[in-house]
Design an enzyme around this catalytic site. Structure first.
Site, PDB file in Angstrom:
ATOM      1  N   ASN A   1       0.853  -1.182   0.000  1.00 49.50           N
ATOM      2  CA  ASN A   1       0.000   0.000   0.000  1.00 49.50           C
ATOM      3  C   ASN A   1       0.892   1.237   0.000  1.00 49.50           C
ATOM      4  OD1 ASN A   1      -2.901  -1.002   0.284  1.00 49.50           O
ATOM      5  ND2 ASN A   1      -1.739  -2.228   1.771  1.00 49.50           N
ATOM      6  N   GLU A   2       1.213   1.660  -1.210  1.00 56.86           N
ATOM      7  CA  GLU A   2       2.162   2.750  -1.400  1.00 56.86           C
ATOM      8  C   GLU A   2       1.516   4.090  -1.047  1.00 56.86           C
ATOM      9  OE1 GLU A   2       5.001   1.845  -1.667  1.00 56.86           O
ATOM     10  OE2 GLU A   2       5.420   0.391  -3.243  1.00 56.86           O
ATOM     11  N   PRO A   3       2.324   5.153  -0.938  1.00 58.60           N
ATOM     12  CA  PRO A   3       1.771   6.472  -0.619  1.00 58.60           C
ATOM     13  C   PRO A   3       0.562   6.794  -1.498  1.00 58.60           C
ATOM     14  CG  PRO A   3       4.151   6.584  -0.632  1.00 58.60           C
ATOM     15  CD  PRO A   3       3.799   5.193  -1.074  1.00 58.60           C
TER      16      PRO A   3
END
Ligand code: F6R
Length: 657
Positions: free
Chosen positions: A164-166
């Site tokens: 869950n990237e930025p």
């Protein structure tokens, strides 16, 4: 599950989620594994399944090793365990050595009695059209199993949990995502370059993770310290998905000391209460750290800090220790002043005049020896000049016997295009008809036809050669002749494209032999643990292992170690023990040396977040450090290179690994 929080240091009001700090990542992993085992056994007694959410990557390796040990030695059964992995790379077959399917088999599943049907990892091989349905099914399977009892997490340097990237919303579910640049850069060492690293992955969403009943996030190492602090002490934000754990009432961070290093309780503990209450004191380091912090916070030179500055910033206790700001300022100022020397190997007695200041940073028993035997360790063939090119030139100029050892070949960072150019030259310059020329001609034709070179051992050898010649040219500019260069070609690096890199005795033995042969008074080594592929960290491990086996040798007690930081990070001011100022001419000479590493120019396009080339990063870093010294009220220099000191003994026991 048993409480995991470390008993000695109370959490501070700055921490928004429970945190356990352990002396080492091994101890921490074992504690978390015990907690998971307790859950599995409790569920066995109730005749129920234990549902584990699992992570991969370097962080949980010891956790899985401990579970496997408990299975073998303590009869921990996994017959009632159901597992769901967080994520999998898209378009990577399960048999690929870097797939998370493969990871789980080699670290856990192949070694315990879990029924094959109970272990779930998202499928990264489906066509795009089938992915959404697969993600929904994955969530459904978790629900059908009764939800996750115990979710294990690591944290990426982007702050991701799972992938869950930025930007990942709090409500996100299992889905296909595009990986962040930094995440791909961090993974690229395992894939043999960023261009071979997957772009996408399937990951459980933030919401899917937060639905677990209990969550433990583990993080090790200094390179995670900054993002760990933001996740624990900052507001919850989609920019750092791990920060959402603050909203879960059964979530906990489990850290080793290096990963906890940026938390307020360690970095600026005076803000968290009286030091004595935290089992600490105003020793030299802490005092220096507080004074530098205050000077930077107030943007005042150290000698201009007032009683009010100390009082208003929570440093009343320090003021009491010194009696006045004036005394505290002097102590802090001289501490920093004494880090500066233009004689990084000590002063030449023949050129010392009465009244010359002693070279204070040097402390080892060999401090007075002149000239010294100096060994510069460079993980890749360009780290020496990038990180300490100016100091290197100084050491040579002062007449020390300087050897440079290049630890790995660096072949992975030579693009096919760069090698092809070198081959064209060799093909056209060599005598026609020779066997080797034919071979080069074939390679050139292969590149021209396919746009890539064959990924075989011979191409790797040629790429190593290219880097070797670049390093030789750069060292020549610094005054170090080819006879004093050692290309170690540590084997752990060569295996990088096919499997996770592992050190062996062979790596340590190569390094041990070099140390024993050179018996250095000074060793300069990379303490830059933020390098994208982890190579610097592994090289430091190799050095530590080799030094440990040199401990009985007489030179060992005499040797002093200076760690430099590379292109990716700089020492904090309070950690610097040696600051070598450079003149504008020396900065240019270092730039010329870095320019010799021509193949690394196009690497900057792949690697740097800001795509700045290495010489630019080096110069920015050196200039910023010089400005910081100047801001403290010390002399104004063009650039500074900085180092942190360890005796060999200290390094063995307190190396920042
Ligand atoms: C792995 C995962 C990732 C990693 C994180 C840290 O399944 O979901 O979030 O936990 O990238 O990776 P390492 O442990 O390799 O530093």
């Amino acid at each position: 599950m048993s409480a995991l929080v470390e008993p000695t240091l109370a959490p501070t009001r700055f921490e928004r989620v429970p945190v356990g700090v352990f002396a080492s990542s091994l101890e921490a992993s074992q504690a978390v594994a015990r907690a998971a085992a307790e859950l599995i056994r409790a569920r066995q007694r109730e005749g129920r399944a234990a549902v584990l959410g699992l992570a991969t990557g370097s962080t949980p390796v010891s956790f899985y090793a401990e579970l496997v040990r408990m299975h073998r030695e303590e009869r921990l059964s996994f017959a009632n365990v159901i597992t769901f992995n967080l994520d999998e790379y898209q378009d990577l077959p399960p048999r690929h050595p870097q797939s998370y399917h493969h990871y789980m088999r080699i670290h856990l599943l192949d070694h315990v009695d879990i029924p094959a049907a109970n272990a779930h990892v998202p499928d990264g091989t489906l066509p795009r059209a089938a992915v959404d349905a697969h993600c929904r099914d994955y969530e459904e399977m978790i629900r059908a199993a009764g939800g996750i009892d115990f979710q294990l997490l690591g944290i990426g340097r982007t702050g991701h949990i799972g992938f869950n990237e930025p930007g990942s919303p709090r409500r996100s579910r299992t889905r296909l995502v595009t990986l962040d640049r930094l995440t791909r850069r961090d993974a690229s060492g395992d894939f043999g370059g960023e261009e071979h690293t997957p772009r996408c992955a399937i990951t459980m969403g933030v919401r899917s993770i937060l639905e677990a009943r209990r969550i433990v996030l583990m993080a090790w190492g200094q390179h995670k310290a900054g993002v760990v602090r933001s996740a624990i002490e900052g507001e919850p934000t989609t920019q750092i998905s791990a920060s959402f754990l603050q909203e879960h009432d059964q979530a906990q961070f489990v850290l080793d000391q290096a990963a906890a290093g940026a938390l307020t309780r360690y970095r600026t503990p005076w803000l968290a209460g009286a030091l004595e209450d935290q089992g600490r004191s105003w020793d030299e380091r802490m005092t220096r750290r507080a004074i530098l912090w205050l000077s930077q916070k107030t943007r005042k030179p150290i000698l201009k800090l007032t009683d009010d500055d100390y009082n208003e910033s929570g440093l009343q206790d320090l003021l009491q220790v010194f009696g006045s700001a004036y005394e505290a300022n002097l102590a802090g100022f001289y501490e920093m002043q004494h880090t500066i020397t233009g004689w990084p190997g000590g002063r030449d007695p023949a050129r010392t005049r009465p009244g010359d200041a002693p070279v204070r940073p040097l402390r080892a028993p060999s401090a007075g020896v002149f000239p010294k035997r100096v060994l510069v360790l460079s993980p890749h063939p360009d780290d020496d000049v990038i990180s300490m090119g100016g100091t290197l030139c100084r050491l040579v100029e002062h007449g020390h016997a300087v050897d440079i050892a290049y630890q790995v070949s660096g072949a992975n960072a030579v693009s096919d295009q760069s090698l092809w150019r070198a081959l064209l030259f060799a093909r056209d310059a060599g005598p026609a008809g020779a066997e080797s020329t034919r071979h080069l001609r074939d390679l050139c034709s292969a590149y021209e036809a396919n746009g890539v070179l064959p990924a075989d051992a011979d191409v790797t050898r040629l790429k190593s050669l290219v880097r070797r010649h670049e390093a030789t040219a750069a060292a020549h500019i610094c005054g170090v002749p080819p006879g004093r260069l050692h290309f170690l070609g540590l084997p752990f690096y060569e295996a990088a494209t096919t499997q996770r890199r592992q050190l062996t005795d062979c790596d340590r033995e190569i390094m041990r032999q070099l140390l024993s042969a050179l018996r250095p008074h000074l060793i300069f080594a990379a303490g830059d643990l933020d390098d994208p592929h982890g190579t610097h960290r592994l090289c430091l491990h190799v050095l530590r292992g080799a030094l440990a086996s040199c401990a009985p040798e007489s030179w060992f007690r005499e040797t002093e170690l200076w760690l430099y930081r590379g292109a990716w990070a700089e020492w904090e001011l309070d950690e610097i023990d040696l600051a070598v100022p450079l003149s504008p001419q020396e900065v240019l000479r270092r730039r010329r040396a870095i320019f010799q590493h021509e193949t690394q120019k196009d690497q900057a396009l792949f690697l740097g977040d800001d795509r700045r080339e290495f010489w630019q990063r080096t110069e920015d870093r050196g200039r910023r450090l010089a400005e910081a010294y100047n801001g403290l009220g010390l002399a104004e220099y063009e650039a500074i290179e900085s180092f942190k000191r360890y005796s060999a003994e200290e390094f063995l026991h307190h190396a920042p690994l």
